[in-house]
Design an enzyme around this catalytic site. Sequence first.
Site, mmCIF file in Angstrom:
data_model
loop_
_atom_site.group_PDB
_atom_site.id
_atom_site.type_symbol
_atom_site.label_atom_id
_atom_site.label_comp_id
_atom_site.label_asym_id
_atom_site.label_seq_id
_atom_site.Cartn_x
_atom_site.Cartn_y
_atom_site.Cartn_z
ATOM 1 N N LYS A 61 0.897 -1.183 -0.016
ATOM 2 C CA LYS A 61 -0.144 -0.042 -0.180
ATOM 3 C C LYS A 61 0.909 1.250 -0.019
ATOM 4 C CE LYS A 61 -3.643 -0.177 -0.445
ATOM 5 N NZ LYS A 61 -4.874 -0.589 -1.166
ATOM 6 N N SER A 278 -2.856 -12.344 3.910
ATOM 7 C CA SER A 278 -3.372 -12.220 2.743
ATOM 8 C C SER A 278 -2.348 -12.635 1.646
ATOM 9 C CB SER A 278 -3.791 -10.971 2.359
ATOM 10 O OG SER A 278 -2.549 -10.082 2.371
HETATM 11 N N1 PMP Z 1 -3.540 -7.628 1.531
HETATM 12 C C1 PMP Z 1 -3.366 -6.692 2.634
HETATM 13 C C2 PMP Z 1 -2.686 -7.024 3.655
HETATM 14 C C3 PMP Z 1 -3.782 -5.297 2.509
HETATM 15 O O1 PMP Z 1 -3.706 -4.372 3.426
HETATM 16 C C4 PMP Z 1 -4.620 -5.127 1.344
HETATM 17 C C5 PMP Z 1 -5.047 -3.608 0.943
HETATM 18 N N2 PMP Z 1 -6.398 -3.651 1.614
HETATM 19 C C6 PMP Z 1 -4.771 -6.197 0.335
HETATM 20 C C7 PMP Z 1 -4.157 -7.257 0.679
HETATM 21 C C8 PMP Z 1 -5.252 -5.907 -0.949
HETATM 22 O O2 PMP Z 1 -4.739 -5.054 -1.802
HETATM 23 P P1 PMP Z 1 -5.639 -3.812 -2.906
HETATM 24 O O3 PMP Z 1 -6.410 -2.809 -1.819
HETATM 25 O O4 PMP Z 1 -4.926 -3.306 -3.613
HETATM 26 O O5 PMP Z 1 -6.916 -4.602 -3.290
#
Ligand code: PMP
Length: 313
Positions: A61, A278
Amino acid sequence: MPYPDTLSPVPEAPKTDSRPALLDQIGATPLLPLRRIGAHLPDTVTLWAKAEHLNPGGSVKDRPARQMIEAGLASGAYQPHHTLIDATSGNTGIAYAMIAAALNRDVVLALPENASAERKAILRAYGAELILTDPMEGTDGAQAYVRREVEAHPDRYFYPDQYNNDANWQAHYTHTAREIIDQTDGAVTHFVAGLGTTGTFTGVSRRLKEHNASVTCVAMQPDTPLHGLEGLKHLPTAEVPGIYDDTLVDTHATCSTEDATAMTARLAQEEGLLVGPSAGANVTTALRIAETLDSGHVVTILCDTGTRYLSDD
Ligand code: PMP
């Protein structure tokens, strides 16, 4: 050759340049082959992970936060008297707080109360003010709070609104995707990303498909509304982000928290990559895709560092 007994002088930082050098430390992350996790794959199939946890704020991010802040500064939407406000499950907030600290600006962040203790501590360490919202409402509840606050005091805030800000996906279109194309010598065949704001999926997929229309883009979501995959959304039960472009999706996939957690442990113990759940979900999904192929280069994202989750058990 003996060491010189005097050190060369440290060059002075240029005083006229007000752009923090920190901003140039974001991106250009390594693309790592997962050789042990992918050991059973044929030699013609490679599983690749983009090491976004190595960004200075510890997550993918940093990229959209920089892009949204720089777009706001360039357009005049982000004025010196403005406090930056947004809703974030954590990592975007850390990136905002880090960058705003370097820019000497104030930050207010709304996040669900159940965000991990480490995240809250990091945000406060950068000097951000936190508003903790109802955990049952997830990030949607945090977004609703911010909208009410900005409506009540429009002149007080710069509200990047990462769910609806084109600079979010453009960060990945301009940088992340270009790096993936360069680092695979253009040979990427599959891209797998979990959906949060959907910026990573939308920006990277859009650029990869322009590069090669036959690249397969896989959008992954948690398999249940109540899940442990911080940063990801279960779209059927959540507000769909304005920047989401579902025409880019070739394959939808789901991942359970259990499978993601098991893969997160394997990434640490077999690859030496301490990343968050994630990332485990992304690699689980990318491996499932890779296992169906005779040849290909499957690329996914290690979204954030695992040091933020160590007290969750
Ligand atoms: N994994 C984590 C740990 C995140 O903080 C985020 C951001 N919300 C994402 C995945 C997903 O990324 P995006 O917001 O670009 O879809």
